[in-house]
Each structure stands twice: as structure tokens, then as C-alpha cells.
Design a protein around this motif. Structure first.
Motif, short mmCIF file in Angstrom:
data_model
loop_
_atom_site.label_atom_id
_atom_site.label_comp_id
_atom_site.label_asym_id
_atom_site.label_seq_id
_atom_site.Cartn_x
_atom_site.Cartn_y
_atom_site.Cartn_z
N LEU A 192 -15.46 -0.23 -11.49
CA LEU A 192 -13.55 -0.02 -10.71
C LEU A 192 -14.18 0.39 -9.93
O LEU A 192 -12.86 -0.25 -8.42
CB LEU A 192 -12.85 0.83 -12.26
CG LEU A 192 -12.50 0.03 -12.89
CD1 LEU A 192 -11.63 0.80 -13.67
CD2 LEU A 192 -11.29 -0.89 -12.61
N CYS A 193 -14.95 1.31 -9.20
CA CYS A 193 -14.88 2.18 -7.97
C CYS A 193 -15.31 0.98 -7.15
O CYS A 193 -15.42 0.86 -5.84
CB CYS A 193 -15.86 3.21 -8.25
SG CYS A 193 -14.94 4.65 -9.10
N GLN A 194 -17.01 0.71 -7.62
CA GLN A 194 -17.46 -0.39 -6.30
C GLN A 194 -16.52 -2.17 -6.19
O GLN A 194 -16.74 -1.69 -4.95
CB GLN A 194 -18.37 -1.02 -7.29
CG GLN A 194 -19.41 -2.06 -6.20
CD GLN A 194 -19.48 -3.47 -6.54
OE1 GLN A 194 -19.24 -4.10 -7.32
NE2 GLN A 194 -19.55 -3.60 -5.06
N ALA A 195 -15.58 -2.32 -7.05
CA ALA A 195 -14.81 -3.01 -7.06
C ALA A 195 -14.15 -2.77 -5.45
O ALA A 195 -13.11 -3.14 -4.52
CB ALA A 195 -13.84 -3.91 -7.98
N ALA A 196 -13.39 -1.74 -6.20
CA ALA A 196 -12.33 -0.36 -5.36
C ALA A 196 -12.49 -0.42 -3.37
O ALA A 196 -12.14 -0.73 -2.40
CB ALA A 196 -11.80 0.39 -5.71
N LEU A 197 -13.51 -0.10 -3.22
CA LEU A 197 -14.85 0.21 -2.38
C LEU A 197 -14.55 -0.94 -1.32
O LEU A 197 -14.42 -1.34 -0.35
CB LEU A 197 -16.16 1.50 -3.00
CG LEU A 197 -16.43 1.51 -1.48
CD1 LEU A 197 -15.76 2.43 -0.43
CD2 LEU A 197 -18.02 1.86 -1.66
N SER A 198 -15.10 -2.06 -2.44
CA SER A 198 -15.84 -3.30 -1.70
C SER A 198 -14.84 -3.83 -0.35
O SER A 198 -14.12 -4.68 0.48
CB SER A 198 -16.15 -4.42 -2.84
OG SER A 198 -16.86 -4.51 -2.91
N LYS A 199 -13.27 -4.13 -1.82
CA LYS A 199 -11.59 -3.59 -1.07
C LYS A 199 -11.10 -3.22 0.63
O LYS A 199 -11.00 -3.17 1.10
CB LYS A 199 -10.82 -3.99 -1.87
CG LYS A 199 -10.70 -4.82 -3.00
CD LYS A 199 -9.67 -5.29 -4.36
CE LYS A 199 -10.21 -6.38 -5.07
NZ LYS A 199 -9.54 -7.33 -4.33
N LEU A 226 -13.52 -1.29 2.91
CA LEU A 226 -14.14 -1.50 3.89
C LEU A 226 -13.38 -2.59 4.55
O LEU A 226 -14.16 -2.96 5.59
CB LEU A 226 -15.62 -1.85 2.94
CG LEU A 226 -16.49 -0.77 2.44
CD1 LEU A 226 -17.58 -0.27 2.24
CD2 LEU A 226 -16.32 0.73 3.52
N GLN A 227 -13.39 -3.68 3.71
CA GLN A 227 -12.32 -4.66 4.53
C GLN A 227 -11.29 -4.99 5.35
O GLN A 227 -10.66 -5.15 5.76
CB GLN A 227 -12.25 -5.27 3.54
CG GLN A 227 -13.59 -6.56 2.66
CD GLN A 227 -13.21 -7.41 1.36
OE1 GLN A 227 -12.34 -7.99 1.56
NE2 GLN A 227 -13.99 -7.47 0.80
N ASP A 228 -10.81 -3.38 4.62
CA ASP A 228 -9.08 -3.33 4.90
C ASP A 228 -9.74 -2.19 6.33
O ASP A 228 -10.69 -1.61 7.15
CB ASP A 228 -8.79 -2.25 4.82
CG ASP A 228 -8.17 -2.03 2.91
OD1 ASP A 228 -7.81 -3.75 3.05
OD2 ASP A 228 -8.27 -1.95 2.34
N ASP A 229 -8.14 -2.59 7.76
CA ASP A 229 -8.58 -1.58 9.10
C ASP A 229 -8.05 -0.38 8.70
O ASP A 229 -7.26 -0.32 8.82
CB ASP A 229 -7.29 -2.49 9.88
CG ASP A 229 -6.88 -1.89 10.98
OD1 ASP A 229 -8.16 -0.94 11.37
OD2 ASP A 229 -6.56 -2.26 11.74
N ARG A 268 -6.01 7.71 -0.47
CA ARG A 268 -5.15 7.27 -1.01
C ARG A 268 -5.08 5.50 -1.08
O ARG A 268 -4.67 4.98 -1.78
CB ARG A 268 -3.26 7.62 -0.04
CG ARG A 268 -2.25 7.30 -1.47
CD ARG A 268 -0.78 7.73 -0.24
NE ARG A 268 -0.88 8.87 -0.03
CZ ARG A 268 -0.76 10.13 -0.89
NH1 ARG A 268 -0.48 9.14 -1.80
NH2 ARG A 268 -1.09 10.71 -0.04
N LEU A 269 -5.06 5.25 -0.09
CA LEU A 269 -5.59 3.84 -0.16
C LEU A 269 -6.51 3.49 -0.56
O LEU A 269 -6.25 2.30 -1.42
CB LEU A 269 -5.85 3.04 1.58
CG LEU A 269 -5.85 1.63 2.20
CD1 LEU A 269 -5.07 0.70 1.34
CD2 LEU A 269 -6.81 1.40 3.44
N PHE A 270 -7.73 4.42 -0.60
CA PHE A 270 -8.86 4.03 -1.96
C PHE A 270 -7.91 4.03 -3.07
O PHE A 270 -8.85 3.24 -4.20
CB PHE A 270 -10.08 4.88 -1.21
CG PHE A 270 -11.04 4.46 -2.71
CD1 PHE A 270 -11.91 3.40 -3.36
CD2 PHE A 270 -10.78 5.37 -3.91
CE1 PHE A 270 -13.39 3.63 -4.68
CE2 PHE A 270 -11.70 6.05 -4.77
CZ PHE A 270 -13.02 4.58 -4.88
#
Length: 442
Positions: A66-73, A75-78, A108-110
């Protein structure tokens, strides 16, 4: 990790978090810092997510995914909206060192990315790879106490799910364990426990030369912490010992006097030589740099720190070195366990004592509640193994240790097998030899 266990947790989790966190509402878990650099964001986000999931009973493998998937998202954010305003007092050089982010806002975004992943997986769970902790056998027993010290400055991390946390899919099982012993405050130990494994995962030589990867990771973390220490005016330091089990290869890396030993067929195997100021080669290194080692209650570098290598301690660099040493050995399948501990343990317990202490801890039931009867003894591997670290910590305290004590055992075979072997040896009239080898394996 069983799919049903994952589904049960996700069902509970989305009941608590049916939607993203609203702006302004308190975070369900507190970030480690107020401001975080873009480089530090990776480790601090993973730490935050794992802590949040662990306190809610998430299976470790699912937490990592879950954490890996959330972090990948994430790091793609502005992330530019979360940049901190430039400090008017900061000089131009400091401004160029790192772009800082507002930690609460970006975390919070993460966490919202994490919640969204959980909501999606609750609807349709992806195929989950089996946990690496099930084969080969890995079970971790850990206990830590403040003891008589004013503060607890130790940190530790057990990460059997190394591959899942970093999205590594090369078919090689990996597990990571580390103990950090801080001094002058907890900051360096917390920083090391948060970031070293992240830096290790990014080293290009991880798959081909884990020892070289570890050295690069320690050097990088020392450099990263210098930036944190400078902007937050921190003066702490931390020794550390970390191990990576990669397939059948065991790599140990260390700075300072925390230690790890391997026990194979009831015998201790020396894997490392701790860094101490009075160690002849360390003393010579310090003197060649123009420093000195003096005795002031204990041996100290330039009359200050009682360690010769550490993360941090920048007022005494390079005399207190940030360079890690490493050793690598092949696992043959006859290993019993690894023991990682800070000097609060090893100052009171010699490595040669460990095998008998562990066997004794495995045999004895849990301590009864005060004024109560002995609790029933659960003879499962997990229940037998869990109490071992606590027994060892209690022994070190009784033997005279007044320091913080952290002990971590990583069983490389089921604890009940060790008891069965000891019982068989006892019936045969033999005694396990727990003599420590003089030289580390090549």
C-alpha cells in the motif's frame, strides 16, 4: 500474506477512512518533522504510512505494498504548492541546498493517496505476492528499554518486506534489519532508521555488491543528515548496525559500537569488529588526522565522543568518521539466528554467552503478572520466539547495564527446532559449544 487477511483489514480500514482526509482536519498520524526536503520525503512518507497501518493491525506485506503504491502516486504529483516560503534569514548558499516542503500539507496528500489506493483495492484486490517472511523462515523478536537513562535514544527497524516496499521484482528475496543507538538526542537515530533502507534501495550496486551499496547508503545518509542538522541546529549522532539478507547472502554494515552476531548450530560466529576509539587502527586513523584519543572515564575522541564512527557528530568530523565497514557471508542453511544489539547490551553480555541465554529464554514461560499465577505457555514458534528478546534485555539490565538497551533476534529457523535440537543433545549427553570464532567469515 493471506488474501483473506488482507481483505479483512481493508474492510476495516475503509470503514474508518471512507474518503480522503478533508483540508484542515487533524492527520491520523503525526509527521516526523515540520519541514521536509524533497529527498527526505521518500523515507518520511513511507515511515508515516507504515506507522499508520501498523497501529491499525495491517499485515506487514500489505502495508508495504500500500505504501509503495501511494508513494509512487505522490511522486508523480506536482509538489510545488507545498514549497515552504524562503527563510529571510537564510543565506544564498542555504537556499540552494534543498527545496523544503511543508510536511503536514504534503503528508496529507500522501495519506490521501494511501486511502485512495486502499479504497480501490477494497473494491478489487490485486494479486498479492507471497510474503518473503514465510520462506525461508524469518521471525523477528525485538525488545527495547530506556533503562536508567533520562531519554530513550535507540531506534530499530525490521523490514522483511524490503522488496514490496520498494517495488523490487527480480525474484531475489530480501529482508533488512537495523539497530541505531543515538547520543546527544534522538534525531540522528530517527533519521537513520527512516532513511538508510531507502537510500540502500536506490544504490545501483544493490544487486551485484550489497557491501558497496551499504557503504554508499551510509555515506549518503550522513550527508543528508548534515543538511537536516544545519537547518534545524541539531548536534546529535548515532551509531548503527544493519543487515541485508539477499537470497543466501548476508551482508552486515556498521558504524560504531552497535553489533550483530550470527549463531550457527549453537555456536557464535563473529561477523564484525565494532568501532571504538581505543581500537588500535581507529586510534591511529584519528591521530593521523591530527586528533587524539584520551581516557576520561572511557576512551573519547578529542575528549568528547565515546564513539569513533557515527552518523552526525559533525563538530568532530572527520575524526568521528561517517564511513561504514561491511562484511559478507554466505548462508549455508544451518544458521540459527542473528542477534543485533546496541552497546547497552554488549557492555554487559559477551557474544559467547548469547547461545545459552537464548536457549534458556526459549525454554522458560512468560513472566507471571505481579501476584498472579504462571500464564499458560503457548508453544507455537511465534509465541516461543517473541519472549526471547525481552529475556535478553532483562538479563543485560540485571548484569549491570544502565544504558538504553535494544535487542533484535532474527530467527533463520523456527525456534522450536532449536529447542528440539537442544533436547536431543541433552538426551545424548552432549553440550552445545558456544565458543566464539576469532575471525569473521570471508
Amino acid at each position: 500474506m493471506e488474501e483473506e487477511e488482507a481483505r479483512c483489514f481493508l474492510r476495516r480500514f475503509v470503514e474508518e477512512f471512507p474518503a480522503a482526509l478533508e483540508e484542515g482536519c487533524p492527520l491520523p498520524v503525526t509527521p516526523l518533522s515540520r519541514r521536509v526536503s524533497e529527498e527526505e520525503l521518500h523515507g518520511e512518507s513511507l515511515e508515516l504510512g507504515l506507522r499508520m497501518l501498523s497501529t491499525r493491525g495491517s499485515p506487514a506485506g500489505l502495508s508495504a505494498l500500500l505504501c509503495q503504491a501511494a508513494l509512487s502516486k505522490l511522486l508523480q504529483d506536482d509538489l510545488s504548492p507545498f514549497h515552504c516560503p524562503q527563510d529571510a534569514e537564510a543565506n544564498q548558499e542555504e537556499e540552494q541546498e534543498a527545496v523544503l516542503l511543508q510536511s503536514e500539507a504534503v503528508e496529507r496528500l500522501f495519506l490521501n493517496e494511501l486511502i485512495n489506493v486502499a479504497l480501490t483495492w477494497h473494491q478489487k484486490l490485486p494479486k498479492l505476492a507471497p510474503s518473503p517472511s514465510t520462506s525461508p523462515y524469518l521471525h523477528c523478536s525485538v525488545h527495547a528499554i530506556k533503562n536508567t537513562r533520562r531519554k530513550m535514544e535507540d531506534k530499530h527497524l525490521a523490514l522483511a518486506e524490503f522488496n514490496q516496499l520498494f517495488g523490487i521484482q527480480d525474484g531475489v528475496r530480501r529482508a533488512y534489519y537495523a539497530v541505531f543507538d543515538g547520543h546527544g538526542g534522538l534525531d540522528a537515530a530517527v533519521f537513520s532508521a527512516t532513511h538508510l533502507h531507502v537510500s540502500l534501495s536506490k544504490q545501483e550496486t544493490l544487486q551485484s555488491d550489497a557491501a558497496e551499496a551499504f557503504k554508499g547508503a551510509f555515506t549518503h545518509i550522513d550527508h543528508m543528515f548534515r543538511g537536516r542538522a544545519k537547518r534545524e541546529r541539531l548536534r546529535s549522532g548515532s551509531t548503527g548496525v544493519a543487515v541485508l539478507i539477499q537470497g543466501q547472502e548476508l551482508t552486515v554494515a556498521w558504524l560504531g559500537d552497535s553489533q550483530v552476531i550470527l549463531v550457527r548450530e549453537g555456536q557464535t560466529v563473529t561477523l564484525m569488529d565494532p568501532h571504538k576509539p581505543d581500537r588500535e587502527d581507529e586510534k591511529q586513523r584519528i591521530e593521523d588526522l591530527g586528533g587524539c584519543v584520551t581516557f576520561m572515564g572511557c576512551w573519547r575522541v578529542n575528549g568528547t565522543y565515546a564513539v569513533s564512527r557515527a552518523i552526525g557528530d559533525f563538530d568532530q568530523k572527520p575524526y568521528v568518521s561517517g564511513d561504514a565497514d561491511c562484511s559478507t557471508t554466505q548462508l549455508l542453511g544451518d544458521e540459527d539466528y542473528l542477534l543485533l544489539a546496541c552497546d547497552g547490551f554488549f557492555d554487559a553480555v559477551s557474544p559467547s554467552e548469547v547461545p545459552d541465554l537464548v536457549l534458556d529464554a526459549l525454554k522458560r514461560p512468560d513472566e507471571p503478572e505481579e501476584g498472579g499465577a504462571d500464564p499458560p505457555l503457548d508453544q507455537s514458534d511465534d509465541a516461543v520466539g517473541l519472549r526471547v528478546a525481552q529475556r535478553l534485555v532483562s538479563h543485560a539490565k540485571a548484569a549491570g547495564s544502565s544504558d538504553n538497551i535494544t535487542v533484535m533476534l532474527v530467527f533463520l529457523r523456527p525456534p522450536l527446532q532449536l529447542l528440539a535440537r537442544d533436547s536431543t543433545a541433552g538426551r545424548a549427553g552432549t553440550t552445545q559449544d558456544s565458543t566464539s570464532h576469532d575471525a569473521p567469515p570471508q
